[in-house]
Motif scaffolding. Structure first.
Motif, short mmCIF file in Angstrom:
data_model
loop_
_atom_site.label_atom_id
_atom_site.label_comp_id
_atom_site.label_asym_id
_atom_site.label_seq_id
_atom_site.Cartn_x
_atom_site.Cartn_y
_atom_site.Cartn_z
N ARG A 69 0.83 -1.20 0.00
CA ARG A 69 0.00 0.00 0.00
C ARG A 69 0.87 1.25 0.00
O ARG A 69 0.57 2.23 -0.70
N LEU A 70 1.93 1.23 0.77
CA LEU A 70 2.83 2.38 0.86
C LEU A 70 3.45 2.68 -0.51
O LEU A 70 3.51 3.84 -0.94
N ALA A 71 3.90 1.64 -1.19
CA ALA A 71 4.51 1.82 -2.51
C ALA A 71 3.50 2.37 -3.51
O ALA A 71 3.82 3.25 -4.31
N ARG A 72 2.27 1.86 -3.46
CA ARG A 72 1.24 2.33 -4.39
C ARG A 72 0.93 3.81 -4.19
O ARG A 72 0.61 4.53 -5.14
N GLU A 73 1.02 4.27 -2.95
CA GLU A 73 0.69 5.65 -2.63
C GLU A 73 1.86 6.61 -2.84
O GLU A 73 1.78 7.79 -2.49
N GLY A 74 2.96 6.11 -3.39
CA GLY A 74 4.10 6.98 -3.67
C GLY A 74 5.16 6.98 -2.59
O GLY A 74 6.12 7.75 -2.66
N GLY A 75 5.01 6.10 -1.58
CA GLY A 75 6.01 6.00 -0.52
C GLY A 75 7.10 5.02 -0.90
O GLY A 75 7.22 4.61 -2.06
N VAL A 130 16.28 8.27 -3.82
CA VAL A 130 14.99 7.71 -3.38
C VAL A 130 14.09 8.75 -2.72
O VAL A 130 12.92 8.47 -2.45
N ASN A 131 14.61 9.96 -2.42
CA ASN A 131 13.83 10.87 -1.57
C ASN A 131 12.59 11.46 -2.22
O ASN A 131 11.80 12.13 -1.56
N GLU A 132 12.38 11.20 -3.50
CA GLU A 132 11.10 11.57 -4.10
C GLU A 132 9.96 10.81 -3.41
O GLU A 132 8.83 11.30 -3.32
N ARG A 133 10.28 9.61 -2.88
CA ARG A 133 9.28 8.78 -2.22
C ARG A 133 9.28 8.96 -0.70
O ARG A 133 8.51 8.30 0.00
#
Length: 595
Positions: free
Chosen positions: A122-128, A141-144
């Motif tokens: 879920r975190l990855a899907r939300e841009g994390g 990686v800090n865009e996420r």
């Protein structure tokens, strides 16, 4: 007892950490001489000063289980909006303590290898985070991570001068034979400017005109830095010796750009990306917090797990080994000097330190000083702002350090502040000067209506500490408000990130009250052309010991090789190197050795 100075901006009498103490004994010296330390540490509060951090109890589950990171510090004060948001994101992803919001990983895992792998779907899907990030502040990686709340600044970082290093590249290429002339073609990475600069409408209009006047400095894009001579290309050096510049740039100059962690030596330990400034590191590179899972005797770790930024972002180094707890706010000057100790030497010069060929003054034990930034220093005259307790960030703006989304090929192009923005002139207060005063394209005074003051702040500046605006925020020469500098009647109040409130009498007020010295009268009133044609620091520079360059030799004989920091940064940009915590293990070497 030894003088412990392994955390930024502090001096306290206490034993050094075991690894550092062993190193001191091995080199036959004690810690740097107290007088030298006093010169370096004037800008910070005394140990124990500053607001206290709110108490926090971890859940004891997942990342903060007893056998894992149960003693780690919260990344921000638990009462801060930032920390509350991190907890909110973490809980939605199944982590009650919020660690996955920045680091990713599996909070339900029961062993280290599994915990430090992957990320909640879920975190990855939300841009994390979409993987485990040992260093969430890394630009790779800090865009996420940071970018979920500070998207505009994370985008700007790739255009900042501390990432492109276009100025150092052009200057060095010029010195090796004018390889690109006055143009600023090259940067560490291929990059184009953003469509719109970050700043006020007045700032954007001013910068559009400035870029039009200097198209070879304010460029729309950079090409990647050419490769260093290698293989058959080494034969070209006899005919084109200037190409040795690319070896020098890649091995020496670029180890300080934000895309890498850089040299891991005493005084140079730092993070990369946002963490280069916003995460504290000690001189020894040792962790001194409460997390037992982080080895306290292994160099290369952050000082404590905490973000340093504004006045309200308090950092605390816990009490240990008889030393009291130490609290500070703002970004210590020592954080800036992890990089700004070479080239112009502006960081150490600000502190009044000049490189020396000797390791004196000797310490009370009779030994010499330990190297700092691989060099030794003597204490000379400190900048007056440093003596007043001001940090670098108290003058330098968000645009100066984060970048504004545009590309600038030199320091003068990137820095928007002028001395007159706070001090004015004997004839006019800062708010009476037009935009551009002190930032002119040619000799002479800028013209136009008075710049006035600002009553509102751009959205990205409202995320920092907000101070009462009094009679308005002062503006930089290019039109952005300075949220920490306000007008109060005919005086100026500077709120420093370190916790001090400094009153300043502008030159006009001093002139009206007859308080200018005879020297100031002669320099600025009797001879007004000085202010129209010269920078203030053309005269006010006695504090700055200068380095006028080096005689450089690059030895390509005998198979000599050296580390290539630009290639290391580009290795971080690959899937295999994206989540690497640093450059250890990177086989990015090139022929030649700088001697």
């Amino acid at each position: 007892m030894l003088v412990a100075a392994s955390w930024p901006g502090q001096v306290a009498t206490a034993p050094l950490p075991p690894a550092a103490a062993a190193r001191v004994r091995e080199e036959g010296a004690r810690a740097p001489a107290p007088d030298l330390l006093e010169r370096r540490e004037q800008s910070m509060p005394a140990p124990g000063a500053g607001p206290k951090t709110a108490a926090l109890s971890w859940s004891g589950q997942g990342c903060t289980a007893a056998q894992c990171h149960s003693g780690i510090e919260p990344i921000r004060d638990p009462d801060s909006e930032m920390f509350k948001r991190i907890i909110e994101i973490g809980r939605a992803a199944g982590d009650p303590d919020g660690c996955v919001a920045c680091h990713g990983g599996d909070p339900r895992a029961e062993d280290v290898a599994s915990a430090h792998r992957g990320a909640p779907a879920r975190l990855a899907r939300e841009g994390g985070p979409d993987a485990f990030f040992p260093d969430p502040a890394s630009p790779w990686v800090n865009e996420r991570t940071c970018g979920r709340c500070h998207a505009e600044l994370v985008a700007a970082q790739w255009r900042s001068l501390m990432m492109t290093e276009a100025g150092k590249i052009q200057g060095t290429a010029w010195a090796f034979g004018s390889l690109e002339g006055y143009d600023h073609r090259w940067a560490n990475y291929a990059v184009a400017s953003l469509a719109e600069r970050i700043g006020t409408p007045a700032y954007r209009a001013y910068m559009a005109a400035k870029a039009g006047a200097h198209p070879n400095v304010f460029v729309s894009s950079h090409e990647p830095l050419p490769d260093a001579p290698a293989g058959l290309g080494l034969r070209q050096l006899a005919e084109e010796p200037g190409r040795a510049a690319f070896t020098y740039i890649r091995n020496q100059c670029q180890r300080c750009h934000l895309g890498v962690r850089g040299r891991q030596a005493r005084g140079d330990y730092r993070g990369m990306g946002c963490g280069a400034c916003h995460v504290p590191y000690g001189n020894e590179g040792l962790y001194e917090g409460g997390d037992r899972a982080i080895p306290p005797d292994e160099p290369g770790h952050l000082l404590v797990h905490r973000i340093q930024a504004t006045r309200e972002a308090t950092v605390e180094r816990p009490a240990a080994a008889g030393a009291p707890a130490v609290r500070w706010s703002g970004i210590p000057v020592e954080t800036c000097t992890t990089c700004h100790n070479r080239g112009k030497r502006i960081g150490v010069s600000y502190q009044g330190l000049m490189e020396a060929a000797w390791d004196t003054p000797y310490t009370e034990g009779g030994g010499g000083q330990l190297p700092l930034h691989t060099k030794h220093y003597i204490a000379l005259s400190r900048d007056v702002h440093y003596q007043k307790g001001m940090l670098c960030q108290d003058c330098h703006t968000s645009g100066d350090v984060h970048g504004d989304g545009g590309l600038a090929g030199a320091n003068l192009a990137a820095v928007e502040i002028e001395c007159s923005d706070c001090h004015g002139t004997p004839a006019r207060y800062p708010w009476e000067l037009p935009l551009g005063w002190g930032d002119e394209d040619a000799p002479g005074a800028a013209s136009g209506p008075p710049r006035g003051v600002a009553r509102e702040l751009p959205a990205h500046l409202e995320r920092g500490t907000l101070y009462p605006q009094a009679d308005g925020y002062l503006l930089t020469a290019r039109g952005n408000p300075m949220p920490e500098v306000v007008r109060v009647g005919d005086r100026v109040l500077v709120h420093t990130a370190g916790g001090r409130d400094l009153w300043l009498d502008p030159l006009r007020r001093k002139a009206d009250r007859g308080e200018l010295s005879p020297a100031a009268e002669a320099a600025m009133v009797t001879t007004p052309r000085h202010l129209e044609t010269m920078e203030c620091y053309a005269c006010h520079a006695t504090w700055a010991p200068q380095c006028y360059g080096c005689h450089v030799k690059i030895d390509y004989s005998g198979g000599a090789r050296s580390f290539d920091w630009v290639s290391a940064g580009r290795r971080h940009g690959t899937p295999a190197g994206r989540t690497a915590r640093g450059e250890n293990g990177f086989d990015t070497t090139i022929p030649g050795r700088v001697v």
